[in-house]
Design a protein around this motif. Structure first.
Motif, PDB file in Angstrom:
ATOM      1  N   ASN A 273      22.547  -5.396  15.849  1.00 13.01           N
ATOM      2  CA  ASN A 273      21.577  -5.460  16.940  1.00 13.01           C
ATOM      3  C   ASN A 273      20.205  -5.878  16.415  1.00 13.01           C
ATOM      4  O   ASN A 273      19.574  -5.135  15.657  1.00 13.01           O
ATOM      5  N   PRO A 274      19.693  -7.049  16.830  1.00 12.33           N
ATOM      6  CA  PRO A 274      18.417  -7.537  16.276  1.00 12.33           C
ATOM      7  C   PRO A 274      17.231  -6.649  16.634  1.00 12.33           C
ATOM      8  O   PRO A 274      16.287  -6.544  15.864  1.00 12.33           O
ATOM      9  N   GLU A 275      17.282  -5.983  17.785  1.00 16.00           N
ATOM     10  CA  GLU A 275      16.162  -5.101  18.165  1.00 16.00           C
ATOM     11  C   GLU A 275      16.020  -3.967  17.157  1.00 16.00           C
ATOM     12  O   GLU A 275      14.922  -3.612  16.734  1.00 16.00           O
ATOM     13  N   ILE A 276      17.187  -3.381  16.821  1.00 24.29           N
ATOM     14  CA  ILE A 276      17.163  -2.275  15.863  1.00 24.29           C
ATOM     15  C   ILE A 276      16.764  -2.793  14.486  1.00 24.29           C
ATOM     16  O   ILE A 276      15.979  -2.148  13.769  1.00 24.29           O
ATOM     17  N   ARG A 277      17.273  -3.952  14.104  1.00 21.01           N
ATOM     18  CA  ARG A 277      16.960  -4.519  12.774  1.00 21.01           C
ATOM     19  C   ARG A 277      15.453  -4.767  12.637  1.00 21.01           C
ATOM     20  O   ARG A 277      14.865  -4.496  11.594  1.00 21.01           O
ATOM     21  N   ARG A 278      14.817  -5.242  13.751  1.00 13.51           N
ATOM     22  CA  ARG A 278      13.363  -5.470  13.692  1.00 13.51           C
ATOM     23  C   ARG A 278      12.613  -4.142  13.575  1.00 13.51           C
ATOM     24  O   ARG A 278      11.673  -4.000  12.788  1.00 13.51           O
ATOM     25  N   MET A 279      13.053  -3.152  14.357  1.00  8.66           N
ATOM     26  CA  MET A 279      12.352  -1.867  14.344  1.00  8.66           C
ATOM     27  C   MET A 279      12.445  -1.219  12.958  1.00  8.66           C
ATOM     28  O   MET A 279      11.445  -0.692  12.437  1.00  8.66           O
ATOM     29  N   LEU A 280      13.652  -1.271  12.354  1.00  7.97           N
ATOM     30  CA  LEU A 280      13.841  -0.573  11.079  1.00  7.97           C
ATOM     31  C   LEU A 280      13.415  -1.406   9.875  1.00  7.97           C
ATOM     32  O   LEU A 280      13.576  -0.970   8.729  1.00  7.97           O
ATOM     33  N   GLY A 281      12.900  -2.617  10.138  1.00 10.83           N
ATOM     34  CA  GLY A 281      12.348  -3.409   9.035  1.00 10.83           C
ATOM     35  C   GLY A 281      13.369  -4.230   8.278  1.00 10.83           C
ATOM     36  O   GLY A 281      13.054  -4.790   7.221  1.00 10.83           O
ATOM     37  N   THR A 282      14.603  -4.269   8.756  1.00  2.70           N
ATOM     38  CA  THR A 282      15.610  -5.115   8.096  1.00  2.70           C
ATOM     39  C   THR A 282      15.253  -6.587   8.319  1.00  2.70           C
ATOM     40  O   THR A 282      15.490  -7.435   7.469  1.00  2.70           O
ATOM     41  N   GLU A 283      14.697  -6.854   9.482  1.00  5.44           N
ATOM     42  CA  GLU A 283      14.232  -8.202   9.796  1.00  5.44           C
ATOM     43  C   GLU A 283      12.746  -8.158  10.093  1.00  5.44           C
ATOM     44  O   GLU A 283      12.260  -7.180  10.645  1.00  5.44           O
ATOM     45  N   GLY A 284      12.043  -9.260   9.782  1.00  8.66           N
ATOM     46  CA  GLY A 284      10.632  -9.369  10.153  1.00  8.66           C
ATOM     47  C   GLY A 284       9.725  -8.555   9.257  1.00  8.66           C
ATOM     48  O   GLY A 284      10.170  -7.895   8.314  1.00  8.66           O
ATOM     49  N   GLU A 285       8.407  -8.657   9.552  1.00  7.40           N
ATOM     50  CA  GLU A 285       7.394  -8.019   8.721  1.00  7.40           C
ATOM     51  C   GLU A 285       6.523  -7.105   9.585  1.00  7.40           C
ATOM     52  O   GLU A 285       5.309  -7.070   9.434  1.00  7.40           O
ATOM     53  N   TYR A 286       7.150  -6.390  10.531  1.00  7.32           N
ATOM     54  CA  TYR A 286       6.360  -5.639  11.514  1.00  7.32           C
ATOM     55  C   TYR A 286       5.604  -4.473  10.874  1.00  7.32           C
ATOM     56  O   TYR A 286       4.454  -4.219  11.200  1.00  7.32           O
ATOM     57  N   GLY A 287       6.243  -3.761   9.965  1.00  3.55           N
ATOM     58  CA  GLY A 287       5.578  -2.636   9.299  1.00  3.55           C
ATOM     59  C   GLY A 287       4.408  -3.120   8.450  1.00  3.55           C
ATOM     60  O   GLY A 287       3.318  -2.557   8.494  1.00  3.55           O
ATOM     61  N   LYS A 288       4.651  -4.200   7.683  1.00  8.49           N
ATOM     62  CA  LYS A 288       3.578  -4.739   6.837  1.00  8.49           C
ATOM     63  C   LYS A 288       2.407  -5.198   7.691  1.00  8.49           C
ATOM     64  O   LYS A 288       1.250  -5.110   7.291  1.00  8.49           O
ATOM     65  N   GLY A 289       2.727  -5.688   8.912  1.00  9.61           N
ATOM     66  CA  GLY A 289       1.691  -6.185   9.818  1.00  9.61           C
ATOM     67  C   GLY A 289       0.668  -5.130  10.182  1.00  9.61           C
ATOM     68  O   GLY A 289      -0.477  -5.453  10.488  1.00  9.61           O
ATOM     69  N   ILE A 290       1.047  -3.846  10.150  1.00  9.78           N
ATOM     70  CA  ILE A 290       0.057  -2.804  10.464  1.00  9.78           C
ATOM     71  C   ILE A 290      -0.362  -2.041   9.205  1.00  9.78           C
ATOM     72  O   ILE A 290      -0.922  -0.954   9.283  1.00  9.78           O
ATOM     73  N   GLY A 291      -0.067  -2.645   8.041  1.00 14.66           N
ATOM     74  CA  GLY A 291      -0.581  -2.084   6.790  1.00 14.66           C
ATOM     75  C   GLY A 291       0.281  -0.981   6.214  1.00 14.66           C
ATOM     76  O   GLY A 291      -0.169  -0.217   5.370  1.00 14.66           O
ATOM     77  N   LEU A 292       1.553  -0.886   6.660  1.00 16.22           N
ATOM     78  CA  LEU A 292       2.450   0.154   6.146  1.00 16.22           C
ATOM     79  C   LEU A 292       3.641  -0.473   5.439  1.00 16.22           C
ATOM     80  O   LEU A 292       3.741  -1.698   5.338  1.00 16.22           O
ATOM     81  N   ASP A 293       4.569   0.357   4.953  1.00 22.74           N
ATOM     82  CA  ASP A 293       5.810  -0.179   4.387  1.00 22.74           C
ATOM     83  C   ASP A 293       6.617  -0.813   5.503  1.00 22.74           C
ATOM     84  O   ASP A 293       6.530  -0.406   6.660  1.00 22.74           O
ATOM     85  N   ASN A 294       7.452  -1.766   5.146  1.00 24.81           N
ATOM     86  CA  ASN A 294       8.202  -2.459   6.190  1.00 24.81           C
ATOM     87  C   ASN A 294       9.254  -1.557   6.849  1.00 24.81           C
ATOM     88  O   ASN A 294       9.604  -1.751   8.001  1.00 24.81           O
ATOM     89  N   ASP A 295       9.726  -0.554   6.110  1.00 24.31           N
ATOM     90  CA  ASP A 295      10.721   0.356   6.704  1.00 24.31           C
ATOM     91  C   ASP A 295      10.075   1.656   7.181  1.00 24.31           C
ATOM     92  O   ASP A 295      10.670   2.719   7.157  1.00 24.31           O
ATOM     93  N   TRP A 296       8.812   1.541   7.674  1.00 27.39           N
ATOM     94  CA  TRP A 296       8.057   2.710   8.125  1.00 27.39           C
ATOM     95  C   TRP A 296       8.796   3.486   9.209  1.00 27.39           C
ATOM     96  O   TRP A 296       8.778   4.715   9.222  1.00 27.39           O
ATOM     97  N   ALA A 297       9.487   2.732  10.101  1.00 27.63           N
ATOM     98  CA  ALA A 297      10.171   3.402  11.213  1.00 27.63           C
ATOM     99  C   ALA A 297      11.328   4.264  10.688  1.00 27.63           C
ATOM    100  O   ALA A 297      11.619   5.331  11.237  1.00 27.63           O
TER     101      ALA A 297
END
Lengths: 343, 397
Positions: A273-297
């Motif tokens: 599931n791409p939604e879950i992969r994005r949230m958990l940092g498997t895909e994309g750089e969402y965590g890094k985007g707010i200055g945290l680890d990518n697997d912050w969630a």
């Protein structure tokens, strides 16, 4: 030679300014301060079962506490790196304004004046509440309007105090307010018979009722007289920090919607599931985007679980309070809990 | 002009000035004042700038905005539609009310206890001693809580209220008295004021007559005194003939219609009075003991009874020792009334720097106003007591 070094210096300064400006979008002074300190400082209620109260081992528990742990986990990968500062209603905003706490997670109602004139920002709604009334069953009352002429206990400096005055004055009913600064004093006064009714947010009433010597001889009147959206608060002017706190809340809600729990979060990292992969940092750089680890969630969910789990543990059927999800159910179950997507 | 120039350029004159202690004192004090003023300005400007930077509302405009909350006890007309400024006045008058009543009652109780401590009656003096030692050594906050939680909450619920004489009731919601509305309250107040003014004038004349021989016939003076005493009494009778009395009647929840005195107020007043009275008792005892023994013996030798000696000889002399520390106790009582917040009495601290502060979020302004008000109350009390002190003190021989 001298002129050239001056020129170089100016250039360096200029480039530093530009880089600094570009860098600031993802950085936050509060985050830096929290990291340097090694723990988060969270302002919480002095004692409100289900939201924030020390348990019999002296550990803080409650849904407000879990939210603090979630923010700490997002930053440090460890939900225990929080120091809790118990605050009463009167102290809470000053403590946040003065920087004594980083986040205020203390069943605080989001109102326009608080959001705009205190130099603070609300970051979302953790619990949708409403103001209710508790009375003795022996009085046999059916609605709040039956309380005409009654003495009503309320905590000072709250939205409850204002709603109470509004409700009775718009209906032309009189009542006698009995006002105390701390909730424990309000409960004591009600319990001793100083007042006929005790009014505060419905969830607090449920929680306080369990502390009465004879909970079964008291009842809640059916009407709710106000909207009380309770949520975490941060200082205004640190957008980066505001983002971290807001999206921590959204992760909790999104995780429940996507079926990611404390138990299955590790295996969910590799789900299709791409939604879950994005949230958990498997895909994309969402965590890094707010200055945290990518697997912050992942750290958040490992520490406290998703919103539904937090609710269940602290307020729901597995808690002594047994509050139904009601308006705090997910939007797809008919509730109000709705989080923007992570993408 | 030329003279001034030579004086200004005269090095020796400068040197002399630098070593002159008087010039030095003035220069250093001026510098200190300047530095203090600069620091104060910096604090004010810095606070204002920081509040603005953090988007926190500032200024005193909030005083005219609608408060939106109710207050349980108010001497002034107040509803939730009133302004924050009016809420401030309600808190202030509530503080002044409890402080004024507390000062009067504590003084009366304190004098009785202080005199009892020196009484030859063993029981009276030991009881007074026990009272003083017990009460002044327990923190006031605890005493307030005991009065409020343990004593006043132990009374029955409104349904089983204790019936007192004259249609009054006592329950855990307070003391409910009949409300007496005099028919001509305005005239009554006016006649009492007029009588007081007349009495004051007559007393002044009497003093002048004593110094310079009578200027008026004694019969005229007695007529004046009769007038001063009789007029308010007549007006009182006249206005009570048409007075309406509303008795407290038990409604669905509370006694209604009468005059209700809240238990929070009672607890605070009793607590402040009994606590401060213990200190005043010690001050009175010190004052009485401070009058030389010979005065007492002289009074006895003149044939004055113990009571007469106390009233005419000892107390007037003791007062000059008593008054300065008594002023301190009055100030303490006024400031201690801010502990009201612990038992829910709506005093200045509870209403203004509690509720108003929290509803407006303007901590700096609210705390500044509160501090200024307590300062003013205390200074006014001290001023009045100093004036009284100046009148009671007499020149030492």
């Amino acid at each position: 030679m001298r002129e050239r070094s001056l020129l170089l210096g100016l250039l360096a300064l200029l480039s530093a300014t530009i880089c600094g400006a570009g860098f600031a979008a993802a950085q936050s002074a509060t985050l830096d301060a929290v990291r340097a300190r090694g723990h988060l400082v969270c302002g919480v209620n002095t004692g409100l079962a289900g939201f924030s109260a020390p348990n019999d081992r002296g550990d803080w528990t409650g849904i407000d506490i879990d939210f603090c742990r979630a923010v700490a986990a997002a930053i440090f990968r460890d939900g225990n790196r929080v120091r809790f500062v118990p605050l009463n209603a009167k102290e809470r905003f000053t403590a946040l304004q003065s920087g004594e706490v980083d986040v205020l997670s203390r069943n605080t109602t989001w109102t326009m004046s608080r959001d705009t004139s205190l130099g603070l920002n609300f970051t979302g709604v953790l619990y949708y509440d409403g103001q209710a009334f508790m009375t003795r069953k022996s009085l046999g009352l059916h609605s709040v309007s039956d309380l005409k002429g009654a003495s009503i206990c309320v905590q000072s400096g709250t939205t409850n105090e204002l709603n109470l005055a509004d409700f009775f004055s718009t209906r032309g009913l009189d009542y006698r307010p009995v006002v105390f600064e701390r909730l424990v004093e309000v409960l004591g006064a009600y319990s001793s018979g100083r007042c006929d009714a005790f009014t505060t947010d419905s969830s607090q009433l449920v929680s306080e009722r369990t502390r009465l010597p004879d909970p079964d001889s008291h009842e809640m009147l059916p009407d709710l007289i106000s909207k009380e959206p309770l949520g975490p608060v941060v200082r205004q002017g640190d957008a980066g920090w505001s983002n971290i706190v807001r999206w921590t809340l959204f992760v909790l809600v999104n995780a429940e919607e996507l079926g990611v729990t404390q138990a299955n979060v590790e295996e969910m990292r590799t789900t299709a599931n791409p939604e879950i992969r994005r949230m958990l940092g498997t895909e994309g750089e969402y965590g890094k985007g707010i200055g945290l680890d990518n697997d912050w969630a992942v750290s958040i969910l490992k520490a406290v679980g998703n919103y539904g789990e937090c609710f269940e543990r602290n307020l729901g059927e597995s808690s002594p309070l047994k509050i139904a999800r009601g308006r705090n159910a997910l939007w797809k179950d008919g509730g109000l809990m709705y989080a923007p997507p992570i993408r | 002009m030329a003279d001034l120039l030579t004086r200004l350029t005269d090095r020796k004159a400068w040197t002399r000035a630098v070593y002159d202690p008087q010039v030095r004192a003035v220069v250093f004090q001026a510098l200190l004042v300047l530095v203090l003023a600069l620091v104060a300005t910096e604090i004010v400007l810095n606070t204002a700038a920081n509040l603005k930077k953090q988007n926190i509302a500032s200024g005193f405009d909030f005083l005219t905005r609608t408060a939106g909350f109710d207050v349980s006890q108010s001497l002034l007309p107040y509803t939730s539609k009133s302004t924050y400024g009016q809420a401030f006045l309600v808190g202030l008058t509530n503080t002044l009310l409890v402080a004024a009543l507390g000062v009067v009652l504590a003084t009366a109780l304190g004098f009785v206890l202080g005199i009892a401590r020196l009484s030859p009656n063993w029981l009276a003096s030991k009881l007074a001693l026990a009272y003083v030692e017990l009460v002044r050594n327990v923190p006031l906050l605890l005493q307030l809580l005991i009065w409020y939680v343990a004593v006043l909450r132990a009374f029955p619920a409104p349904g089983d209220a204790l019936a007192l004489p004259f249609g009054a009731y006592l329950d855990k919601r307070g003391l409910h008295l009949p409300h007496i509305a005099l028919a001509h309250g305005g005239w009554l107040a006016l006649s009492i004021l007029a009588a007081l003014a007349l009495a004051w004038w007559l007393k002044r004349r009497a003093k002048q007559d004593q110094k310079s021989g009578p200027a008026h016939s004694p019969s005229l003076r007695s007529a004046g005194w009769v007038l001063a005493g009789l007029v308010p009494v007549i007006v009182l009778i006249w206005s009570s003939l048409g007075a309406t009395v509303r008795y407290p009647v038990l409604g669905r929840f509370n006694y209604e219609g009468g005059l209700s005195i809240e238990p929070e107020f009672l607890a605070l007043l009793i607590g402040l009075t009994t606590y401060t009275a213990a200190f005043i008792a010690e001050i009175v005892r010190a004052g009485l003991s401070g009058v030389p023994r010979g005065q007492r013996e002289a009074a006895a030798a003149l044939g004055l009874s113990r009571r007469q000696a106390l009233r005419l000889v000892i107390l007037p002399q003791a007062l000059r020792i008593i008054i300065p520390p008594l002023t301190n106790q009055y100030l303490n009582l006024t400031k201690n009334s801010s502990l009201a917040v612990a038992i829910g009495y709506p005093d200045l601290v509870s209403v203004f720097s509690g509720t108003v502060l929290n509803q407006t979020g303007q901590a700096v302004e609210v705390i500044l106003i509160t501090m200024a008000v307590y300062l003013l109350i205390s200074l006014a009390t001290a001023l009045a007591m100093n004036a009284f002190n100046a009148r009671t003190a007499w020149a030492e021989r």
